[in-house]
Write an enzyme that holds these catalytic residues in place. Structure first.
Site: not given
Ligand code: NAD
Ligand code: AKB
Length: 321
Positions: A8, A11-12, A34-36, A141, A145
């Site tokens: 992944g 992503g962010q 990443d998947i893409r 979600y 988790k």
């Molecule tokens: P995101 O949605 O920005 O990125 C996720 C990435 O995973 C994307 O690039 C997507 O293309 C890729 N993806 C989706 N399905 C996939 C698959 N089957 N195989 C491979 N890649 C795949 O998410 P993020 O914000 O970067 O979050 C990453 C992790 O952190 C997650 O577990 C999320 O729950 C956790 N998290 C994020 C936040 C936040 O605020 N961003 C907060 C709490 C927890």
């Molecule tokens: C969401 O809002 O889903 C994420 C998180 C706090 O896990 N940013």
């Protein structure tokens, strides 16, 4: 030197974590997946491979070929998108985690998996929310988790896999847009402030949630993975926070830099319901005590830095939810 695979990566979090891991451990030691396919900038900056993290064979082959000893598993579906398609959230979040853990058991990798404040639900104490407390989330979600945290602890106890994680709050960053969460408003507001001088928020006035600036989130991921295992009483996953924001609090801070910035509300009942079920403030004493967690950015420092970067054209668009 660690050999790392990141799922992944686009992503962010991944778009910040991969460059930082490459700085620390060497470009060729960090395989971004990443998947893409991702932008040429990312793909050409170091090893990259398209990888569906739910495909256990493909994950196994990638880990073996890269000779990885550590996996940062970021692939997931976030809270708001999860409520639109609960089966997809369950499939991606659980199947990918199980695949990563199985491969890591066989190939003896350490695993970092981010959890979330989404593990908490309406029955959890709201302010402060302790490290160890009731976790009965109402979102799919959050359910993935909680199950993920338990599965990671199970692999540590049963098979000796070095699994570690943090419960991130909402993360604020420029660069890759957020992936469809309930806390995305705290990113969107900055883009709209810079572009239009006003923002219509999908959460209601007074909805307070924990938040963190991305540089601190990256330090947390690396910090917990570098921590002395003998000091860790917990593993999956540590509460971590940096600030508590409600829309009007952040708007007042933004107004110091963007005079006349206007905040209005157009509340989305689904995301409002999720936010109301989450903590107002989590207690991250365990992370501070067990591995020295300490964020650098408060609301004022984060706001100044975000606006500086967005005004310089470092943004990449707003949320996809
Ligand atoms: P995101 O949605 O920005 O990125 C996720 C990435 O995973 C994307 O690039 C997507 O293309 C890729 N993806 C989706 N399905 C996939 C698959 N089957 N195989 C491979 N890649 C795949 O998410 P993020 O914000 O970067 O979050 C990453 C992790 O952190 C997650 O577990 C999320 O729950 C956790 N998290 C994020 C936040 C936040 O605020 N961003 C907060 C709490 C927890
Ligand atoms: C969401 O809002 O889903 C994420 C998180 C706090 O896990 N940013």
């Amino acid at each position: 030197m660690k050999r790392i695979l990141v799922t992944g990566s686009g992503g962010q979090i991944g778009s910040w974590l991969v460059p930082r891991l490459r700085e620390l451990y060497g470009e060729s030691n960090v395989l971004a997946t990443d998947i893409r396919t991702l932008s040429a900038e990312v793909v050409e900056a170091g090893p990259f491979q398209v990888l569906d993290a739910t495909d256990v064979r493909a994950v196994g082959q990638a880990v073996m070929r890269h000779e990885a000893d550590t996996v940062f598993h970021l692939a997931a579906i976030l809270s708001a998108i999860g409520e639109k398609d609960p089966r997809l959230a369950w499939h991606v979040n659980m199947t990918s985690l199980e695949a990563v853990l199985e491969v890591s058991r066989e190939q003896r990798c350490a695993v970092f998996t981010p959890s979330s404040i989404g593990v908490f639900g309406p029955d959890s104490p709201k302010d402060p929310t302790p490290q160890d407390t009731v976790m009965r989330p109402h979102t799919i979600y959050g359910i993935t988790k909680v199950a993920g945290e338990l599965l990671c602890d199970y692999y540590a106890r049963r098979y000796g896999v070095d699994t570690r994680g943090v419960r991130y709050p909402g993360l604020i960053s420029y660069g890759a847009p957020p992936g469809g969460g309930t806390t995305d408003w705290a990113v969107d507001i900055f883009y709209q402030a810079v572009e239009h001088g006003r923002y219509s928020c999908f959460l209601a006035e007074g909805t307070q949630l924990d938040m963190m600036y991305m540089p601190d989130a990256i330090s947390a991921a690396i910090g917990v993975m570098e921590a002395d295992p003998d000091r860790l009483a917990h593993r999956n996953a540590f509460n971590v926070t940096a600030m508590q924001l409600a829309p009007e609090t952040l708007a007042a801070e933004i107004r110091k830099h963007v005079p006349g910035f206007e905040l209005t509300y157009d509340v989305d009942p689904v995301r409002q319901g999720i936010a109301e079920s989450w903590p107002d403030r989590i207690d991250d004493t365990a992370a501070r005590r067990e591995w020295g967690w300490k964020p650098e950015y408060d609301m004022a420092a984060m706001t100044a830095d975000m606006l500086h970067h967005l005004k310089n054209g470092d943004g990449a668009g707003t949320a996809s939810s």
